[in-house]
Design an enzyme around this catalytic site. Structure first.
Site, PDB file in Angstrom:
ATOM      1  CG  HIS A  16      -2.234  -0.441   1.080  1.00 20.51           C
ATOM      2  ND1 HIS A  16      -3.143  -0.481   2.110  1.00 20.51           N
ATOM      3  CD2 HIS A  16      -2.891  -0.893  -0.001  1.00 20.51           C
ATOM      4  CE1 HIS A  16      -4.282  -0.931   1.667  1.00 20.51           C
ATOM      5  NE2 HIS A  16      -4.159  -1.189   0.386  1.00 20.51           N
ATOM      6  CG  HIS A  62      -7.526   6.983  -2.235  1.00 17.03           C
ATOM      7  ND1 HIS A  62      -6.157   6.860  -2.267  1.00 17.03           N
ATOM      8  CD2 HIS A  62      -8.022   5.742  -2.398  1.00 17.03           C
ATOM      9  CE1 HIS A  62      -5.830   5.589  -2.459  1.00 17.03           C
ATOM     10  NE2 HIS A  62      -6.945   4.891  -2.547  1.00 17.03           N
TER      11      HIS A  62
END
Ligand code: GNJ
Length: 448
Positions: free
Chosen positions: A117, A341
């Site tokens: 990530h 986000h």
């Protein structure tokens, strides 16, 4: 008059926090000038002569990425650090095949369901090294009409002595990179060592896959956050902080267990509520995650929900979570319709949220995979994914708190206090059908 700031002016004006939101197509220009920056501006030729760079991320559109670099830098060596899941790897190899200057570095993912990530840039200029830690994939959709978080370091000059920051940034960054265990990062390990990080005022909070135990148990994940807050949060032992609310804000949610008392409060909240005193009050935990209505009315419409991958299978096991949930609302930054986000965690004083005690911007969503889960009678922390974020603590800015509503205030991304879900509000779930109301583009959402 709204003078357009150059990229260098934007960074100068963001001092001392250097914390930005991504610019948003479709909002008034002045909301894209203050503490807001685009990928092109981050990579602008204005910052100096780039010699090479590295891009750590999850999703890549190589054509888009190269297009964001100034044309004179597009042939410079570029290292792409990505998760080694086979299918992505194939498309990534294909995307990079026309570019010999691009080297691919797969990050090992030894624990199932782990992902890479981490979103980070190493930008090496002739004048020094810049680190950028952020939340956006390297695809155009992530930089167009969403709310993303970005921290941009100073350009750290080359030095012939170690020159660590007061926040141990260099050591923590090297500890993080060491976990990849690959020769492909040796150049950057050496480069980081050779630069002076003394001007950096944020702490690194990162995660790497593994079962971290013994001396390493507080090196990563939520125990690193607990340890750092314990060591550096110099709140006088006054009661008022004991019940100060804690806010978590994220774009996805993992499986958290049958009730709040399993991982969410017993483990995760225990780390976030860490004061340098063992306070007994349990502070309120408020979680911000977009409602269906947030997504439907967003600039992107239901498509924004494609980047909010909270799935039905997980959600149905934890309906208890809804009591913690608050809407996404960012009117003061004109970003209530710019789907989040970004992922942030913060603590505010409970006197009408006037002061911030600390602030974390990170790639880590609300999941055990990202933050870690204690195992073997709390002797090891099991983490599945790579994550990285930066933690702002007032002490490192010569303050006791970060004021929220005055001139030197911290540029928080959303409105405080957060607005609780109403009874009609539902959390966005990516694999549900939404057909009773069209979105801002007149479309419906049918994932099947
Ligand atoms: O930014 C990231 O790191 C990230 C990770 N995963 C995502 C997924 S999924 O792989 O979880 O299905 C689906 C949609 C968006 C995603 C995303 O933006």
């Amino acid at each position: 008059v709204n003078k357009r700031l150059t990229p260098v002016e934007k960074i100068e004006q963001s001092e001392p926090y250097r914390f930005f939101l991504s610019t948003v197509h479709g909002i008034q220009d002045n909301y894209n000038q203050t503490n807001a920056i685009s990928l092109k501006e981050i990579l602008s030729v204005e910052h100096g002569q780039l010699t090479r760079s590295a891009q750590f991320n999850y999703m890549f559109d190589i054509e888009f990425l190269l297009e964001q670099y100034p044309s004179e830098f597009r042939l410079k060596p570029l290292l792409i650090v990505h998760g080694d899941s086979r299918d992505d790897n194939h498309s990534l190899k294909t995307q990079c095949s026309p570019y010999p200057q691009i080297e691919l570095c797969p990050a090992r993912l030894d624990i199932p369901f782990g992902t890479h990530h981490t979103k980070m840039m190493f930008l090496l200029y002739e004048t020094g090294l810049r680190i950028v830690i952020h939340t956006a994939n390297l695809i155009s959709q992530d930089w167009r009409q969403k709310t993303q978080g970005i921290w941009i370091s100073p350009i750290c000059p080359k030095t012939n002595d170690t020159r660590e920051s007061k926040t141990n940034f260099k050591k923590d960054l090297l500890d993080y990179i060491e976990q990849y265990r690959t020769r492909q990062l040796q150049f950057w390990q050496k480069t980081i060592n050779e630069h002076d990080f003394s001007s950096i005022n944020v702490h690194i909070i990162s995660s790497t896959p593994g079962r971290h135990t013994g001396a390493n148990i507080n090196k990563f994940g939520h125990l690193k956050l607990r340890q750092t807050l314990k060591n550096y949060l110099n709140l006088e032992n006054n009661e008022q902080y004991y019940s100060a609310p804690i806010i978590g804000q994220f774009s996805s949610i993992g499986s958290l267990g049958p009730n709040a008392n399993s991982w969410l409060t017993k483990e995760f909240l225990t780390s976030l509520k860490q004061l340098n005193t063992n306070s007994f009050d349990s502070p309120e935990l408020k979680l911000i995650y977009p409602t269906v209505e947030n997504v439907r009315t967003s600039f992107e419409g239901y498509i924004a929900g494609g980047s909010l991958p909270y799935n039905m299978q997980t959600a149905m096991k934890q309906t208890w979570l809804i009591n913690y949930l608050h809407r996404w609302k960012a009117d003061h930054r004109q970003r209530s319709r710019a789907s989040p986000h970004i992922k942030t965690y913060l603590r505010v004083t409970n006197d009408q949220y006037k002061n911030l005690l600390w602030f974390l911007v990170t790639s880590a969503n609300l999941s055990k995979a990202a933050w870690g889960v204690l195992e073997k009678n709390n002797t090891q922390l099991m983490i599945r994914s790579y994550e990285i974020g930066v933690l702002f603590i007032p002490k490192q800015f010569s303050q006791t708190i970060f004021p929220l509503f005055d001139s030197s205030s911290f540029p928080i991304p959303y409105d405080l206090p957060p607005v609780k879900y109403e009874s009609t509000d539902k959390p966005w779930i990516v694999d549900m059908t939404y057909k009773n109301q069209p979105d801002s583009h007149g479309n419906m959402w049918d994932p099947h």
